[in-house]
Design a protein around this motif. Structure first.
Motif, PDB file in Angstrom:
ATOM      1  N   ASP A  59      40.213  46.966  39.582  1.00 10.49           N
ATOM      2  CA  ASP A  59      39.306  46.887  40.445  1.00 10.49           C
ATOM      3  C   ASP A  59      39.824  45.868  42.006  1.00 10.49           C
ATOM      4  O   ASP A  59      39.028  46.498  42.819  1.00 10.49           O
ATOM      5  N   PHE A  60      40.444  44.762  41.460  1.00 13.68           N
ATOM      6  CA  PHE A  60      40.798  44.025  42.155  1.00 13.68           C
ATOM      7  C   PHE A  60      41.554  44.681  43.315  1.00 13.68           C
ATOM      8  O   PHE A  60      42.486  45.154  43.092  1.00 13.68           O
ATOM      9  N   GLN A  61      41.346  44.008  44.939  1.00 12.78           N
ATOM     10  CA  GLN A  61      42.287  44.084  45.981  1.00 12.78           C
ATOM     11  C   GLN A  61      42.485  43.684  46.639  1.00 12.78           C
ATOM     12  O   GLN A  61      42.351  42.377  46.590  1.00 12.78           O
ATOM     13  N   GLN A  78      34.825  40.993  45.565  1.00  2.00           N
ATOM     14  CA  GLN A  78      35.066  41.800  44.945  1.00  2.00           C
ATOM     15  C   GLN A  78      33.308  40.949  44.952  1.00  2.00           C
ATOM     16  O   GLN A  78      32.598  40.705  44.605  1.00  2.00           O
ATOM     17  N   TYR A  89      35.853  37.720  34.276  1.00  2.00           N
ATOM     18  CA  TYR A  89      35.764  37.264  35.530  1.00  2.00           C
ATOM     19  C   TYR A  89      36.798  35.763  36.339  1.00  2.00           C
ATOM     20  O   TYR A  89      37.742  36.487  36.608  1.00  2.00           O
TER      21      TYR A  89
END
Length: 239
Positions: A59-61, A78, A89
């Motif tokens: 899900d990281f960008q 995030q 995390y």
């Protein structure tokens, strides 16, 4: 329309670190993927931790803001679910260098790595030269024809293999994690077991490119040498 990579003009949000007059011409967003082989991990407990971090990393960008001379690469902010343990995390962020903000200025050969982890941010001056070897391999990323190039990055005692896919269709000589020097923007980068892949390109995007300001400064080489010494001390305590 680009098929796998959307090209459009829109608004993006990013964290301001300091004042600067530089603005971007292009913004590239990247998704990431971990290729770590979980089966190589002996402990079942460790396997479960790695599985959780890999799922979270999906899900990281990240984003790259660049013009012809200057670039900034960093992880986007995030939203983290309350049911995700903080240590999971943190492991996920460190595993993909999400605590690092890379600022590059080609005009004066300046490259700064801002460590945004716990405590006061540390700025590392990076002076390794990327010795790229451009190979004969080509592939499509979206509608862009990309060429393969390889190099290495040294972090203390570790030497990390790096493979980049760049396109000359977008003549900006930058990419993830401060890598530059190729005749086009890097749309995919693999370093160790983590892959950064461009998912969106925003052209003619005027965003501020902010040079990080940190309380403490150190050389990149000195920082990892100190980390190696600290790790050796911890290991030796168990003898």
């Amino acid at each position: 329309m680009k098929s796998a990579i959307q090209v459009f003009i829109g608004l993006l949000f990013f964290t301001v670190f300091a004042q600067s007059g530089e603005t971007s011409d292009i913004v590239v967003e990247y998704t990431i993927k971990s290729l770590r082989d979980i089966e190589e991990i002996e402990s079942e407990e460790a396997q479960n931790i790695v599985k959780e971090t890999i799922l979270l990393m999906d899900d990281f960008q990240f984003e790259l803001l660049a013009n012809k001379d200057v670039a900034l690469f960093k992880m986007k902010e995030q939203l983290v679910s309350d049911d995700i343990p903080k240590y999971i995390y943190n492991i996920a962020v460190v595993s993909c260098d999400g605590e690092e903000v890379w600022y590059t200025d080609k005009r004066n050969n300046t490259k700064i790595v801002a460590e945004q982890g716990s405590g006061e941010p540390v700025c590392l001056t990076y002076d390794q030269e990327n010795q790229w070897e451009i190979e004969a391999y080509q592939k499509q990323i979206g509608d862009f024809n990309c060429y393969k190039a390889t190099t290495v990055r040294k972090e203390g005692k570790r030497t990390l293999d790096v493979a980049a896919w760049f396109t000359t269709d977008i003549p900006y000589s930058f990419g993830p994690l401060g890598f530059n020097g190729l005749p086009g923007v890097i749309l995919e980068l693999r370093i160790s077991s983590v892959v950064y892949t461009a998912s969106k390109i925003t052209l003619d995007k005027r965003e501020k490119i902010i040079q990080p300001k940190c309380v403490f400064k150190e050389s990149y080489e000195g920082y990892y040498k100190r980390m190696d010494e600290r790790m050796n001390a911890i290991i030796n305590q168990g003898d």
